[in-house]
Design an enzyme around this catalytic site. Structure first.
Site, PDB file in Angstrom:
ATOM      1  N   ASP A  44      -2.690   6.624  -1.768  1.00 18.62           N
ATOM      2  CA  ASP A  44      -2.373   6.556  -0.345  1.00 18.62           C
ATOM      3  C   ASP A  44      -2.279   7.987   0.174  1.00 18.62           C
ATOM      4  O   ASP A  44      -2.183   8.943  -0.605  1.00 18.62           O
ATOM      5  CB  ASP A  44      -1.044   5.819  -0.166  1.00 18.62           C
ATOM      6  CG  ASP A  44      -0.626   5.727   1.287  1.00 18.62           C
ATOM      7  OD1 ASP A  44      -1.501   5.524   2.144  1.00 18.62           O
ATOM      8  OD2 ASP A  44       0.573   5.873   1.573  1.00 18.62           O
TER       9      ASP A  44
ATOM     10  N   ASP B 143       3.583   4.908  -1.701  1.00 20.17           N
ATOM     11  CA  ASP B 143       5.022   4.985  -1.463  1.00 20.17           C
ATOM     12  C   ASP B 143       5.536   3.926  -0.502  1.00 20.17           C
ATOM     13  O   ASP B 143       6.742   3.850  -0.268  1.00 20.17           O
ATOM     14  CB  ASP B 143       5.398   6.367  -0.909  1.00 20.17           C
ATOM     15  CG  ASP B 143       4.896   6.570   0.508  1.00 20.17           C
ATOM     16  OD1 ASP B 143       5.617   7.158   1.319  1.00 20.17           O
ATOM     17  OD2 ASP B 143       3.771   6.126   0.809  1.00 20.17           O
TER      18      ASP B 143
ATOM     19  N   ASP C  23       1.239  -0.363   0.188  1.00 18.27           N
ATOM     20  CA  ASP C  23       0.545   0.038  -1.042  1.00 18.27           C
ATOM     21  C   ASP C  23       0.809  -0.922  -2.199  1.00 18.27           C
ATOM     22  O   ASP C  23       0.273  -0.725  -3.289  1.00 18.27           O
ATOM     23  CB  ASP C  23       0.986   1.455  -1.452  1.00 18.27           C
ATOM     24  CG  ASP C  23       0.726   2.478  -0.366  1.00 18.27           C
ATOM     25  OD1 ASP C  23      -0.373   2.451   0.211  1.00 18.27           O
ATOM     26  OD2 ASP C  23       1.618   3.292  -0.079  1.00 18.27           O
TER      27      ASP C  23
END
Length: 1203
Positions: free
Chosen positions: A401, A833, A837
């Site tokens: 990410d 995080d 995700d």
């Protein structure tokens, strides 16, 4: 109707209203929409929702709002849990052996097999139940959260799980939306509300949603109770960024867009409350349709271990078959007394091996590594699973990410250009990294006394601070620049109206940074109303003078991805009309007035300079307007805002009429702060052979900027950009024909993929072709993941060094990960995080969660948790690589020592007429893996290191051995098997041959139990000695464990043979060891047999290390003569130059630790040239004559070179 009845009914009837046929059609389209594997365009079918009318919606039986994320329920726990456990071949093998051990012909007690199997199953099921119980607790909390619903003209609080489609709800500030809602009204002016979508796309900046003007009045309960409308919208789907539908109210049809939709999982900000109507509930909400079932992960090595166990089973079956055939041929009426009574033995029981590996895996050094401890947040690394450690040593693809993972999501105003002059003296992390790669050293710039550093502002130049801009060459341009920053935005101020306490809520962190910069330059924006902006200006008229100025906001031309600019038309208190505009340099330069070529040229050079430093740039411009011009234009603008068809297109056309003949003021440069050490970490991982892909929900421009900042993309790369933001696609989309739009985008994506793949293959066949990078947005990715195109996408992606996917949904992240995982069959790791995700983390072989600012959802779904992206270097290159090497060594050694032990029994059957006579005593076999050879394997599995942690990071190319699975191939196992056969022959035939003419002190020849005890003693000594030869580092624990295992054997045999009992054939061993030790035969055999048995291994290892060294062996030889203290001394000498991270590393290096006394054989390895050549991408095979030549020059190379 109860909640469960409603959910059961919804399983068979998901569609909208109408006849049964239409419902069946809707059901079919819904099932096609949610199919995991590709995000598909919506079926033309729709659902009909009656607002504020539960009775009308009841026949349709929409799904309830209760959700479940558990893996099991009460009915499925035991069958599904046991199925998961017996998917492992080892457990299945245990079960089969346990069943066989209950038969009369079994030589072992069934308890010895059933107890370990039951223990393994119990621990695994308890662990699964505990993890699923935590998911259930979380579901119960969410389903029981209160929400206000309109009932009987008042707001009543009910749990989320009782919410139904069509209900009117009220969500208060900072509350989460319980379902997908249609926004009806807001307490903010103009029906606007602000939402935070961090759980969906990772973005912490606020998004603006605006209700239809027709529904603004339905805010209070008595008025909202009058609302009766009908929503016709698309079927539930997983596309986060699209929504198609109509609101029919009082026979008027109003088009709906994503701007009116509030998605479940998002939260309300800066708005007292909103009123909305429920559109999608429960598992039909977009966020839930982007989620995945909780997967059961097994390491690749564990799956290969299953194949090894099957191979061992095949070997065992072959031995039994040979024995059975031999027995049938050899035994006849003459030898009937040799017939099989009760002996088919299980020599290959992998119980001990499996339990030992689980013990080694469960010992987590990762949790205690100070190198992965984040001081600022007091967060250590955490291994949340114990069976994927070795998988960390074989990762080839990392899917990351962006926001909060690579970056801190912290934008800071860093530099600017005003009137052709650059301001700001700071140096970005990208500039520092580039200088270091070029061998230059940049000392930090000394901060000025006027430097101000707050969140969003990291600017250092006294020429603009504290009113000093008045003394610049062009103070008027400075003033226009600051006013543009303070006025041209959609930021909302919060808190006290003082510079110290005010906070800004913005749709993007860039906007907040620009307004914060204006505040620090003396133009403090502190209040906003629907039509006014108040700015407290300092030093404008004269130094030290502060005055509050109100600017009337006449029109706001909002930013979007097509316009790439934002404009505000305002009226000064003196009546001056000004248009301020900020946007991308390409669109601003197209709209500049003629003239001022010098400033344009200079500013463009500054923009290129900022871009090369990894900064995000915007151009600022303005235009003075006359009242007549504005009034004429405003009439067209009002008409465009009121248009029901092609509203966005008409607004863009009208904006173009006034956004022209602009005067360039300057440009801004904002630094998107990367996490510490991200560029160097990515560079190190790239050298290790790991490819990194960025999957983000952010805009394409932002993602590309970050990719440049992280050194994933550079100007030397050939970039393939596949975007849906083209003129042809926009033109088709503006017509509103979804079928035609789908056809055009699909054809465009197919054509672009084919073209890019052909170009990529062409570049790959050239000698010095550039590296390749692929950049694709989510809309194009939706079609590229179609089964007909995904192979082309995969081939193109695998040929690229870097891949960036923008504007992708959480499910698309998971699908891209699965594409590489299953299509390319590569080991994948996903790191993120946020809650967006989670699907990606669960889809990869290994999931890593970052303990960030977006909650703990990613950490809770992950296999490993770290605090910073840069800790991946230690996690993969050190712990992952060590775990892989250790487990490979443990598994192959288990295979070797059991095969060696078993084959001696097998050779014995040829001399016993295949009668089933045992060669060893029962207790010898039972304790062989438990006591006599167990502890050394554990020590090796826990502490073996081929090279130290600093060297593992200094030479990341060592990691490629794990990617290639160098140490667990069938070739490696065949070498171990060959020496097992060789050593078993030595053990058996040497001891048999030596005993034929031997006799004890009483003159009797040696019997079966004398020879078998002697052979077993040689086996225990040899296999422990062989493990010592396999160690890369030998500590006192290795000596203690190996010596202790051998001593344990002698203590056992002394006690066991010293006592005589009539049970379990123990009387056969009575006094055997004492008789053996009274003869010279025992000592001579004990000396010669292990030496002869290990001689083959010694010669093979010497030849391998000398002529065909592994990469780690080359590094061992390079640093063989370097004392560990020297590196610490050098660190002390340069201590005053250390960065904070280096100081922390040096402090950790001073801690007492176990030092290695042995790092391999002292053969001077000549293969280092080919190793460093491989680092540079050059093939340099080793030559035998070069080996010999360099070996003869060892004496001239005693002094190692300093690196």
């Amino acid at each position: 109707m109860g909640g469960w009845d409603r959910i059961r009914g919804s399983r068979t009837r998901l569609g909208g209203g109408g006849s049964r046929n239409s419902q069946a059609s809707d059901r079919q389209s819904s099932s096609r929409t949610v199919r995991l594997g590709s995000v598909r365009p919506q079926h033309p079918g729709h659902r009909t929702i009656y607002c504020n009318d539960r009775d009308a919606n009841l026949p349709v039986r929409f799904k309830g709002n209760s959700i479940s994320t558990t893996k099991y329920n009460v009915a499925t726990f035991f069958p599904k849990g046991l199925f998961e456990q017996f998917r492992r071949v080892a457990n299945l093998y245990f079960l089969m052996i346990s069943i066989l051990s209950t038969t009369p012909i079994s030589p072992v007690n069934p308890v010895t097999n059933m107890v370990p199997l039951s223990l393994v199953l119990l621990v695994s099921l308890v662990k699964e139940a505990f993890e699923d119980w935590k998911r259930l607790q979380n579901d119960m909390v969410i389903n029981s959260s209160p929400i206000d619903i309109l009932q009987d003209q008042k707001w009543e609080s009910i749990p989320w799980k009782k919410l139904q489609v069509g209900d009117l709800v009220r969500v208060k500030q900072d509350g989460f939306f319980p379902a997908d809602l249609l926004l009806l009204a807001s307490t903010n002016p103009d029906g606007v509300c602000y939402t935070e979508t961090a759980n969906l796309d990772g973005e912490t900046n606020l998004k603006i949603r605006k209700a239809l003007e027709r529904t603004w009045d339905y805010l209070l309960p008595d008025k909202a109770a009058e609302f009766k409308g009908e929503i016709q919208c698309e079927q539930p789907n997983n596309s986060l960024y699209t929504f198609t539908g109509n609101l029919i109210i009082q026979k008027q049809t109003l088009p709906l867009s994503p701007n009116q939709i509030l998605l479940r999982g998002c939260s309300l900000r800066n708005t007292e409350y909103i009123v909305g109507v429920v559109v999608f509930t429960g598992h039909e909400t977009k966020v839930m349709m982007n989620s995945m079932n909780v997967p059961s992960k097994r390491s690749t090595l564990e799956r290969k271990l299953d194949k090894l166990i099957l191979t061992l089973f095949g070997v065992l079956f072959l031995m039994c078959l040979i024995g059975a055939i031999g027995s049938g041929v050899f035994i006849s009426r003459k030898y009937y007394y040799l017939g099989l009574d009760e002996s088919v033995e299980d020599q290959f029981n992998p119980n001990n091996r499996f339990v030992m590996i689980k013990f080694i895996q469960s010992t987590q050094f990762i949790n205690k590594d100070l190198h992965m401890y984040h001081v600022e947040s007091n967060t250590p690394a955490l291994a949340r699973t114990s069976n994927l450690n070795e998988e960390l040593g074989q990762v080839e693809y990392i899917f990351s990410d962006k926001t909060g993972t690579l970056t801190r999501n912290l934008m800071e105003f860093f530099k600017c250009s005003i009137g052709g002059e650059v301001y700001g003296t700071g140096i970005t992390e990208i500039e520092k990294g580039g200088a270091q790669r070029n061998g230059l050293r940049i000392d930090g710039v000394k901060k000025a006394t006027t430097t101000v550093h707050e969140k969003g502002f990291n600017f250092d130049d006294p020429r603009l601070m504290l009113g000093a801009w008045r003394n610049e060459r062009d103070p008027d341009s400075c003033k226009e620049f600051f006013r543009c920053l303070a006025i041209c935005h959609t930021v909302l101020p919060e808190g006290d109206e003082t510079p110290e306490k005010i906070t800004y809520q913005a749709a993007s962190p860039d906007e907040a940074a620009l307004v914060t910069a204006a505040k620090n330059f003396g133009f403090f924006f502190y209040r906003r109303t629907p039509t006014m902006i108040m700015v407290r200006e300092s030093h404008v008229e004269k130094m030290g003078k502060i005055e509050d100025v109100s600017y009337e906001i006449l029109s706001v031309l909002e930013f979007n991805s097509t316009r790439k600019r934002q404009s505000v038309i305002c009226r000064y208190p003196n009546g001056r009309l000004v248009l301020y505009c900020k946007g991308a340099d390409t669109v601003i330069y197209e709209r500049l007035a003629h003239g001022n070529h010098n400033i344009k040229k200079t500013t463009r050079e500054h923009l290129e300079e900022f871009g090369s430093a990894g900064l995000r740039t915007l151009c600022l411009a303005y235009r003075d307007l006359s009242s007549d011009l504005y009034e004429t234009w405003n009439e067209k603008f009002i008409q465009a805002k009121s248009a029901l068809r092609e509203r966005e297109k008409k607004l863009d056309e009208v904006a173009d009429l006034i956004e022209k003949d602009l005067i360039l003021i300057g440009s801004t440069a904002i630094e998107d702060k990367l996490q510490d050490g991200v560029p160097s970490c990515i560079e190190t991982l790239s050298r290790a052979g790991i490819k990194i892909w960025v999957l983000t929900g952010d805009k394409m421009e932002t993602a590309i900027n970050i990719a440049y900042a992280c050194s994933l993309i550079n100007n030397d790369m050939k970039q393939f950009i596949i975007s849906s933001e083209t003129e042809a696609i926009r033109e088709v989309e503006s017509r509103g024909d979804t079928v035609e739009t789908e056809r055009v985008i699909r054809a465009s994506v197919k054509q672009e993929l084919k073209r890019c793949l052909e170009e990529a293959q062409h570049y790959l066949h050239t000698v010095s072709g550039p590296k390749l990078a692929l950049i694709i947005d989510g809309k194009c990715l939706m079609y590229a993941l179609d089964p007909n195109l995904r192979v082309t996408l995969l081939n193109l992606s695998l040929n690229c060094s870097s891949v960036v996917c923008c504007r992708v949904s959480p499910l698309q992240k998971a699908q891209v990960t699965s594409l590489v995982k299953k299509g390319a069959r590569k080991i994948t790791l996903s790191i993120g995080d946020g809650a967006n995700d989670v699907s990606m983390i669960q889809a990869a072989h290994v999931g890593v969660g970052i303990s960030g600012l977006e909650g703990m959802q990613a950490v809770m779904a992950s296999d490993f948790a770290i605090a910073q992206f840069r800790f991946l270097t230690d996690l993969l290159l050190v712990h992952g690589r060590w775990s892989y090497l250790r487990i490979c060594k443990v598994v192959t050694y288990f295979f070797y020592k059991n095969l060696t032990f078993t084959l001696t029994q097998f050779w014995f059957t040829f001399q016993t007429g295949f009668s089933g006579q045992r060669f060893y005593d029962d207790w010898f076999q039972s304790l062989y893996n438990v006591i006599f050879t167990a502890l050394p394997v554990i020590i090796v599995g826990l502490f073996d290191e081929d090279v130290s942690a600093p060297l593992s990071k200094k030479y990341p190319e060592l990691y490629k051995e794990g990617i290639r699975n160098t140490f667990f191939k069938w070739r490696v196992l065949s070498v171990w098997a060959f020496f097992s056969v060789y050593q078993s022959l030595v053990f058996y035939y040497f001891t048999i041959a030596a005993s034929r003419k031997g006799h004890n002190t009483s003159g009797k020849i040696f019997g079966l139990w004398d020879v078998s005890t002697m052979a077993f003693t040689c086996i225990v000594i040899t296999v422990n000695g062989r493990l010592l030869m396999a160690c890369n580092s030998i500590t006192r624990w290795h000596h203690i464990s190996i010596a202790g295992s051998i001593v344990a054997w002698f203590v056992f045999i002394f006690l066991y043979s010293g006592v005589s009992t009539p049970y379990d054939r123990q009387e056969n061993i009575f006094f055997v060891i004492y008789v053996l030790m009274s003869t010279s035969y025992f000592y001579l055999t004990l000396l010669l047999v292990p030496v002869v048995a290990l001689l083959g291994d010694f010669v093979y290892q010497g030849i391998q290390r000398w002529f065909f060294p592994y990469d780690y062996q080359i590094i061992q030889e390079i640093h063989r003569n370097e004392p560990e203290v020297s590196s610490r001394t050098e660190l002390m000498e340069i201590g005053h130059h250390l960065t904070p991270d280096e100081e922390r590393s040096f402090a950790i290096a001073q801690l007492p630790r176990e030092t290695s006394k042995h790092t391999g054989f002292a053969f001077d390895s000549p293969g280092y040239e080919s190793f460093f050549a491989s680092q540079a991408g050059v093939l340099a095979p080793q030559k035998p004559w070069d080996v010999a030549r360099r070996a003869s020059m060892r004496s001239q190379q005693r002094t190692p070179k300093k690196n």
